[in-house]
Design a protein around this motif. Structure first.
Motif, PDB file in Angstrom:
ATOM      1  N   GLU A   1      53.063  37.152  35.372  1.00 26.71           N
ATOM      2  CA  GLU A   1      54.268  37.273  36.194  1.00 26.71           C
ATOM      3  C   GLU A   1      54.126  38.518  37.054  1.00 26.71           C
ATOM      4  O   GLU A   1      53.671  39.557  36.573  1.00 26.71           O
ATOM      5  CB  GLU A   1      55.490  37.390  35.280  1.00 26.71           C
TER       6      GLU A   1
ATOM      7  N   ARG B   1      43.587  35.499  45.455  1.00 24.50           N
ATOM      8  CA  ARG B   1      42.150  35.516  45.776  1.00 24.50           C
ATOM      9  C   ARG B   1      41.319  35.059  44.593  1.00 24.50           C
ATOM     10  O   ARG B   1      40.309  34.392  44.732  1.00 24.50           O
ATOM     11  CB  ARG B   1      41.748  36.947  46.146  1.00 24.50           C
TER      12      ARG B   1
ATOM     13  N   ASN C   1      55.314  42.942  45.289  1.00 22.64           N
ATOM     14  CA  ASN C   1      54.046  43.610  45.007  1.00 22.64           C
ATOM     15  C   ASN C   1      52.916  42.864  45.731  1.00 22.64           C
ATOM     16  O   ASN C   1      52.082  42.194  45.127  1.00 22.64           O
ATOM     17  CB  ASN C   1      53.833  43.618  43.482  1.00 22.64           C
TER      18      ASN C   1
ATOM     19  N   LEU D   1      45.812  39.726  45.364  1.00 24.04           N
ATOM     20  CA  LEU D   1      44.669  39.814  44.443  1.00 24.04           C
ATOM     21  C   LEU D   1      44.624  38.586  43.528  1.00 24.04           C
ATOM     22  O   LEU D   1      43.582  37.949  43.366  1.00 24.04           O
ATOM     23  CB  LEU D   1      44.798  41.105  43.615  1.00 24.04           C
TER      24      LEU D   1
ATOM     25  N   GLY E   1      40.355  46.209  40.301  1.00 20.02           N
ATOM     26  CA  GLY E   1      41.352  45.231  39.850  1.00 20.02           C
ATOM     27  C   GLY E   1      40.749  43.839  39.766  1.00 20.02           C
ATOM     28  O   GLY E   1      40.894  43.131  38.753  1.00 20.02           O
TER      29      GLY E   1
HETATM   30  C1  LIG Z   1      47.450  45.574  41.794  1.00 19.14           C
HETATM   31  C2  LIG Z   1      46.301  46.494  41.419  1.00 19.14           C
HETATM   32  C3  LIG Z   1      45.939  46.287  39.948  1.00 19.14           C
HETATM   33  C4  LIG Z   1      45.080  46.173  42.284  1.00 19.14           C
HETATM   34  O1  LIG Z   1      43.974  46.968  41.847  1.00 19.14           O
HETATM   35  P1  LIG Z   1      42.778  47.353  42.835  1.00 19.14           P
HETATM   36  O2  LIG Z   1      41.705  47.964  42.025  1.00 19.14           O
HETATM   37  O3  LIG Z   1      43.286  48.139  43.982  1.00 19.14           O
HETATM   38  O4  LIG Z   1      42.340  45.893  43.342  1.00 19.14           O
HETATM   39  P2  LIG Z   1      41.092  45.545  44.266  1.00 19.14           P
HETATM   40  O5  LIG Z   1      40.403  46.794  44.716  1.00 19.14           O
HETATM   41  O6  LIG Z   1      40.278  44.531  43.580  1.00 19.14           O
HETATM   42  O7  LIG Z   1      41.805  44.858  45.511  1.00 19.14           O
HETATM   43  C5  LIG Z   1      42.752  45.609  46.281  1.00 19.14           C
HETATM   44  C6  LIG Z   1      42.380  45.618  47.746  1.00 19.14           C
HETATM   45  O8  LIG Z   1      41.179  46.320  47.973  1.00 19.14           O
HETATM   46  C7  LIG Z   1      40.262  45.526  48.723  1.00 19.14           C
HETATM   47  N1  LIG Z   1      38.905  45.817  48.260  1.00 19.14           N
HETATM   48  C8  LIG Z   1      38.373  45.523  47.070  1.00 19.14           C
HETATM   49  N2  LIG Z   1      37.084  45.939  47.030  1.00 19.14           N
HETATM   50  C9  LIG Z   1      36.857  46.536  48.200  1.00 19.14           C
HETATM   51  C10 LIG Z   1      35.720  47.168  48.743  1.00 19.14           C
HETATM   52  N3  LIG Z   1      34.567  47.269  48.059  1.00 19.14           N
HETATM   53  N4  LIG Z   1      35.817  47.688  49.991  1.00 19.14           N
HETATM   54  C11 LIG Z   1      36.976  47.597  50.686  1.00 19.14           C
HETATM   55  N5  LIG Z   1      38.097  47.001  50.217  1.00 19.14           N
HETATM   56  C12 LIG Z   1      38.009  46.479  48.994  1.00 19.14           C
HETATM   57  C13 LIG Z   1      40.663  44.120  48.400  1.00 19.14           C
HETATM   58  O9  LIG Z   1      40.259  43.205  49.395  1.00 19.14           O
HETATM   59  C14 LIG Z   1      42.158  44.239  48.317  1.00 19.14           C
HETATM   60  O10 LIG Z   1      42.714  44.212  49.616  1.00 19.14           O
HETATM   61  P3  LIG Z   1      44.198  43.659  49.906  1.00 19.14           P
HETATM   62  O11 LIG Z   1      45.164  44.531  49.140  1.00 19.14           O
HETATM   63  O12 LIG Z   1      44.338  43.808  51.361  1.00 19.14           O
HETATM   64  O13 LIG Z   1      44.246  42.239  49.444  1.00 19.14           O
HETATM   65  C15 LIG Z   1      46.681  47.997  41.683  1.00 19.14           C
HETATM   66  O14 LIG Z   1      47.147  48.114  43.017  1.00 19.14           O
HETATM   67  C16 LIG Z   1      47.736  48.535  40.732  1.00 19.14           C
HETATM   68  O15 LIG Z   1      47.426  48.989  39.638  1.00 19.14           O
HETATM   69  N6  LIG Z   1      49.009  48.523  41.143  1.00 19.14           N
HETATM   70  C17 LIG Z   1      50.088  49.104  40.338  1.00 19.14           C
HETATM   71  C18 LIG Z   1      50.312  48.350  39.043  1.00 19.14           C
HETATM   72  C19 LIG Z   1      50.657  46.904  39.352  1.00 19.14           C
HETATM   73  O16 LIG Z   1      51.504  46.624  40.189  1.00 19.14           O
HETATM   74  N7  LIG Z   1      49.982  45.973  38.639  1.00 19.14           N
HETATM   75  C20 LIG Z   1      50.224  44.562  38.801  1.00 19.14           C
HETATM   76  C21 LIG Z   1      51.361  44.145  37.943  1.00 19.14           C
HETATM   77  S1  LIG Z   1      51.626  42.407  37.995  1.00 19.14           S
END
Ligand SMILES: CC(C)(COP(=O)(O)OP(=O)(O)OC[C@H]1O[C@@H](n2cnc3c(N)ncnc32)[C@H](O)[C@@H]1OP(=O)(O)O)[C@@H](O)C(=O)NCCC(=O)NCCS
Length: 196
Positions: free
Chosen positions: A157, A171, A162, A168, A135
């Motif tokens: 938005e 950050r 969420n 994210l 993400g």
């Molecule tokens: C929101 C979303 C896009 C995040 O995607 P993601 O790939 O999980 O994001 P990241 O991996 O970059 O970050 C998520 C978490 O993983 C952690 N992380 C990232 N890389 C990491 C790694 N190498 N090792 C351990 N943890 C890690 C981050 O610190 C973050 O932690 P937090 O949630 O405690 O803040 C995903 O959860 C999603 O698709 N959700 C459903 C759709 C949605 O709601 N989209 C947003 C609409 S506005």
């Protein structure tokens, strides 16, 4: 006369100023690659959008995100819009299972609303691939693409509940500029989904 059973979903409008923004180093796992927009990836974007949102609260707030056909139509509409920014539209792919088993797992798109402003449309990462930096990597490349085409302010938005998405965005440099409420008519089945 039928009384509407409305539920209000709190949403944050967030922004980042790209004149001050610097790409943050992201610790993304090595088994992922990012593919820049190309029209032949439209279906993949739509499918990843659907798989990312179908079980989430946002599919209650925006029911079209919970249906594959609607996600396909939405993706076609986005790609067709005047302000569509290909440079900020990326697909994440998992390549860890070998070259013949590439799995699309993340999508982000952006629309330019004026010469200097753009909005991130939807970012989604499929459940199995979350928490690995995909993400963050997607937002970084999308913002870099918007910078490249001269956009200086980017908005999005997000539903306040969420948490992981809000964290994210913060950050990466987004901050909340306004709180809005989106009214959704609650049907019994939706009510069950919303409180899950
Ligand atoms: C929101 C979303 C896009 C995040 O995607 P993601 O790939 O999980 O994001 P990241 O991996 O970059 O970050 C998520 C978490 O993983 C952690 N992380 C990232 N890389 C990491 C790694 N190498 N090792 C351990 N943890 C890690 C981050 O610190 C973050 O932690 P937090 O949630 O405690 O803040 C995903 O959860 C999603 O698709 N959700 C459903 C759709 C949605 O709601 N989209 C947003 C609409 S506005």
């Amino acid at each position: 006369m039928r009384l509407l059973n409305l539920r209000y979903h709190k949403r944050f409008q967030m922004e980042v100023d790209l004149r001050r923004w610097r790409r943050t180093p992201v610790g993304v796992y090595p088994d992922y690659r990012l593919a820049l927009w190309s029209p032949d990836l439209l279906h993949e974007h739509a499918e990843v959008k659907y798989l990312s949102f179908r079980d989430e609260l946002d599919a209650v707030v925006f029911p079209c995100l919970g249906e594959m056909q609607s996600c396909l139509r939405l993706m076609e509409e986005i790609a067709d819009r005047d302000g569509f920014v290909p440079e900020a539209t990326w697909l994440a792919q998992y390549v860890g299972a070998g070259p013949n088993r590439v799995e699309s797992c993340g999508t982000i798109q952006a629309i330019r609303t004026t010469r200097q402003r753009a909005n991130i449309q939807n970012i989604g990462v499929t459940p199995h691939h979350r928490g690995r930096g995909v993400g963050a990597a997607l937002i970084n490349v999308a913002l870099a693409g918007l910078q490249q085409v001269g956009v200086t302010r980017v908005g999005l938005e997000v539903t306040a509940e969420n948490d992981s998405a809000v964290r994210l965005y913060q950050r990466i440099g987004f901050h909340s500029v306004k709180t809005v409420y989106k009214a959704i008519e609650e049907l019994p089945t939706l009510r069950r989904a919303a409180v899950r």
